[in-house]
Design an enzyme around this catalytic site. Structure first.
Site, short mmCIF file in Angstrom:
data_model
loop_
_atom_site.label_atom_id
_atom_site.label_comp_id
_atom_site.label_asym_id
_atom_site.label_seq_id
_atom_site.Cartn_x
_atom_site.Cartn_y
_atom_site.Cartn_z
NE ARG A 1 29.11 29.89 -18.01
CZ ARG A 1 30.34 29.46 -18.13
NH1 ARG A 1 31.24 29.78 -17.22
NH2 ARG A 1 30.70 28.70 -19.13
CB CYS B 1 20.05 42.72 -21.21
SG CYS B 1 20.07 43.94 -22.53
CG ASN C 1 34.14 33.67 -17.39
OD1 ASN C 1 35.32 33.48 -17.15
ND2 ASN C 1 33.40 32.81 -18.06
CD GLU C 2 34.80 31.70 -21.83
OE1 GLU C 2 33.70 31.12 -21.85
OE2 GLU C 2 35.86 31.12 -22.10
CD GLU D 1 38.35 30.11 -18.30
OE1 GLU D 1 37.85 29.20 -18.98
OE2 GLU D 1 37.67 30.96 -17.69
CD GLU E 1 31.85 25.03 -16.24
OE1 GLU E 1 32.89 25.21 -15.58
OE2 GLU E 1 31.49 25.75 -17.18
CD GLN E 2 27.85 17.18 -11.17
OE1 GLN E 2 27.21 16.84 -12.17
NE2 GLN E 2 27.48 16.85 -9.95
C1 GLA Z 1 34.68 28.77 -20.16
C2 GLA Z 1 34.53 29.56 -18.91
C3 GLA Z 1 34.82 28.81 -17.69
C4 GLA Z 1 34.27 27.42 -17.75
C5 GLA Z 1 34.68 26.72 -19.01
C6 GLA Z 1 34.02 25.37 -19.13
O1 GLA Z 1 35.93 28.77 -20.68
O2 GLA Z 1 35.27 30.74 -18.91
O3 GLA Z 1 34.23 29.48 -16.61
O4 GLA Z 1 32.90 27.51 -17.70
O5 GLA Z 1 34.26 27.46 -20.10
O6 GLA Z 1 32.71 25.44 -19.56
#
Ligand code: GLA
Length: 671
Positions: free
Chosen positions: A103, A107, A141-142, A312, A360-361
């Site tokens: 993911r 750029c 996201n992040e 989160e 992310e299993q």
């Molecule tokens: C971050 C992301 C989430 C998830 C977790 C676990 O915090 O924002 O989408 O991927 O990591 O890797």
């Protein structure tokens, strides 16, 4: 307090959604964050949108009394988009394209991608932006996660050159600021300026020898490229905000990452309606000590000096390839209360259920793969149920803000490019000062210099290296008016272009500190030296400055090494205030003893509790009374003694010896 959960309806059969909503609601959760990675389902082909499944999911939320946070999906450009326009992919320092398959494969400077991201955000805003259950938006996201804040594409290069033209106007001004005459790096026009990518030189000692910082680049270029990269991220975020705002009013945030170093969060934070961040105290790469988690919460609160969200919150054992520790019984509840104590007003747990497929299993959430509620589900339901006990406290109290540790990303970057010593970390130094002060229950703020000078009486400037005469004048005014400032080694050595100053150290802080640094010694390869002061005998590591005192008085001396007998720490009375210069790194215990003295002499109230390791104390105040949140971060029951009479917040009974269960918490108040 509101509680929610991060949920991915697209990962589960539609037949399961109702049961999930029912269970969320039964646990007392009221919010669900959705869609932030769902682009391939929202727009399966360019221009063909399918939002019908989202409608069906929102109907279920409504039936179960749940609201939602809408994430824009730009962290995961779908395959069709990457195939259509591979130029959106980021390129790393060594010129390698970072491809599709995980993911964040884009750029920030790519204008085509910025338009695509704004377009999908706008489509979502048109369809859902006025939905009565929509509480807030989250862009992307992040930002910057997986080392993506910096990119070395042709678009980033062009964007950087434009940015430099605006900043310097004249190429000679850039050459002067960077000192590019060194190694004949002078540029004749802006178009010649490089990105700090692959070069010949390598720092073999660097932890990541291929990274931009290890390739011997000009420090002025590095700092400007890092500044530019934050601006590119802000522009990327803002394009989505503008698109959303054309159709929708709820506030827009982005989920930050605590003490993540690559983006200037003070600047990004000013573009968010509220701050939110992702809190994982323990996962496959290690466990953050509770004071570090406290520091991260405090830094996040300090961005806007306002309450924030945890978008989160870890709720299970976590990892990608390996698994971190399973949160012990009580720990998820403790992490939640810790967040609230530090100023979080909404906590969203990550994630509802561990996914069966994909990277992310192993990133477990409230439920395991089988979807059956067990201990973690019940713990969260209990946490939500009992959260009301402190609702008034969180609503009606603030943080004292009379003690502040100054955090500045440009200093952080400068120190990261050239850390002086392998044992030096700017963030860790701040965390040490934060911890030494927090131990005494003063809830230090972690904020910008402006924020700190506005409200604090005691301000700490750890390794405050990049200075100009204006900053020094503001510090002088603050101290003259009665403030206390603590300045450490490696302060006042550079200008804002990241060039070294021509003056003696600590540069423009010399007057307020009442001293100069005669000589310094980087303590390499584990070398230490003894130092003696009010804390007794201790060992200095990492760095030692030997101080030539003018008006300052010595408060600690080196006992051994090349500076034996010379001052290591000195105190200067300046106007009505005090400046303390700390010329070396000392142990946490010695620092905590010093911190106590600084707090007392700055006239700030010490908490009534005897500090103990494993017990965190957060102070809040309603302007009249102090409220102390006591948190036991250990798996053993603990007793906390109070040296002054305090009352239990819930029973109002006077208490002296407070018993805390394993991972237990309580609140007391002091009149
Ligand atoms: C971050 C992301 C989430 C998830 C977790 C676990 O915090 O924002 O989408 O991927 O990591 O890797």
């Amino acid at each position: 307090m509101l509680f929610g959960v991060d949920y991915y309806p697209e990962h589960w059969p539609e037949t399961r959604w109702e049961e999930d909503c029912r269970l969320m609601s039964a646990a007392g959760l009221s919010l669900v964050r959705i869609l932030e990675f769902a682009w391939s389902r929202l727009e399966p082909e360019e221009g063909r949108y399918d939002f019908s499944w989202v409608e069906r999911f929102l109907n279920l939320l409504e039936q179960h009394g749940l609201q939602f946070v809408l994430g824009t999906p730009s962290a995961t450009p779908p395959k069709w988009l990457v195939d259509k326009d591979p130029s959106i992919l980021p390129i790393d320092e060594s010129g390698r394209t970072r491809g599709f398959g995980s993911r964040r494969h884009y750029c920030f400077s790519n204008s085509n991608y910025r338009e695509h991201a704004a377009r999908i955000a706008e489509e979502l805003a048109k369809r859902f932006g006025n939905h009565h259950l929509l509480v807030a938006w989250q862009t992307d996201n992040e930002f910057g996660c997986h080392n993506t804040a910096l990119s070395f594409t042709p678009e980033a290069h062009a964007g950087f050159i434009d940015w430099l033209k605006r900043k310097y106007q004249d190429i000679e001004a850039l050459n002067e600021a960077w000192g590019s005459v060194f190694w004949s790096q002078e540029y004749r026009s802006f178009d010649e300026v490089i990105l700090p990518s692959h070069t010949v030189a390598r720092d073999p000692g660097a932890s990541a020898p291929d990274s931009m910082v290890a390739q011997g680049h000009n420090p002025g270029l590095l700092l400007d490229f890092q500044r530019y990269s934050t601006d590119a991220i802000i522009a990327f975020h803002q394009a989505q905000v503008d698109a959303i705002r054309r159709h929708s009013d709820p506030p827009v945030t982005h989920n930050l990452m605590g003490d993540f170093p690559d983006i200037d969060y003070h600047r990004l934070g000013s573009h968010l309606d509220f701050v939110s961040w992702d809190n994982y105290p323990s996962f496959e790469w290690g466990r953050a000590p509770y004071n570090v988690v406290g520091f991260r919460h405090t830094l996040m609160r300090g961005l806007k000096r306002r309450p924030f969200w945890v978008m989160e919150q870890q709720s299970g054992p976590c990892g990608w390839r390996m698994l971190g520790d399973t949160p012990a019984p009580g720990e998820i509840g403790l992490w939640s209360l810790q967040a609230a104590a530090h100023g979080a007003r909404t906590i969203v747990y990550f994630r509802w259920r561990a996914c069966r497929t994909g990277t992310e299993q192993y990133w477990y959430g409230i439920l395991d793969h089988d979807g059956i509620p067990r201990r973690r589900y019940r713990e969260i339901a209990d946490t939500v149920e009992t959260a009301g006990t402190y609702e008034q406290l969180w609503e009606q109290t603030q943080f004292p803000e009379d003690v502040a540790v100054v955090h500045d990303y440009e200093h952080l970057w400068s120190h990261r490019f050239q850390p002086h010593n392998p044992g030096f970390s700017y963030t860790e130094l701040l965390q040490r000062y934060y911890t030494a002060l927090a131990t005494w229950g003063v809830s230090p703020a972690v904020t910008s210099l402006e924020g700190a000078l506005e409200s604090a009486r005691l301000v700490v400037l750890p390794a405050y290296s990049l200075v100009d005469s204006d900053t020094a004048a503001r510090i002088e005014r603050f101290v003259t008016a009665g403030g206390t400032v603590i300045v450490t080694y490696r302060s006042g050595i550079r200008d804002r272009n990241n060039a070294m100053l021509e003056e003696p150290i600590p540069g423009p802080f010399r007057r307020v500190a009442g001293l100069t640094v005669g000589e310094f010694d980087s303590l390499n390869f584990g070398r230490t030296t003894t130092v003696e002061g009010a804390f007794g005998q201790d060992r200095a590591a990492v760095w030692t400055d030997s101080l030539d005192l003018e008006s300052a008085e010595a408060a600690a001396w080196y006992g051994s090494g090349p500076f034996a007998g010379e001052p290591a720490i000195a105190v200067n009375q300046f106007g009505d205030g005090t400046c303390v210069y700390v010329g070396c790194d000392i142990s946490p215990e010695a620092l905590s003893t010093l911190a106590r003295g600084w707090i007392e002499s700055a006239g700030v109230q010490l908490s009534p509790f005897v500090p103990q390791s494993g017990i965190e104390i957060v102070r809040r105040t309603d302007g009249r009374l102090s409220y102390y949140v006591l948190m036991n971060h250990t798996g053993r029951a603990r007793l906390v003694e109070s040296t002054r009479p305090v009352q239990s917040y819930t029973t109002q009974q006077e208490v002296r010896r407070i018993r805390l269960d394993p991972y237990g918490t309580t609140v007391v108040r002091e009149s």
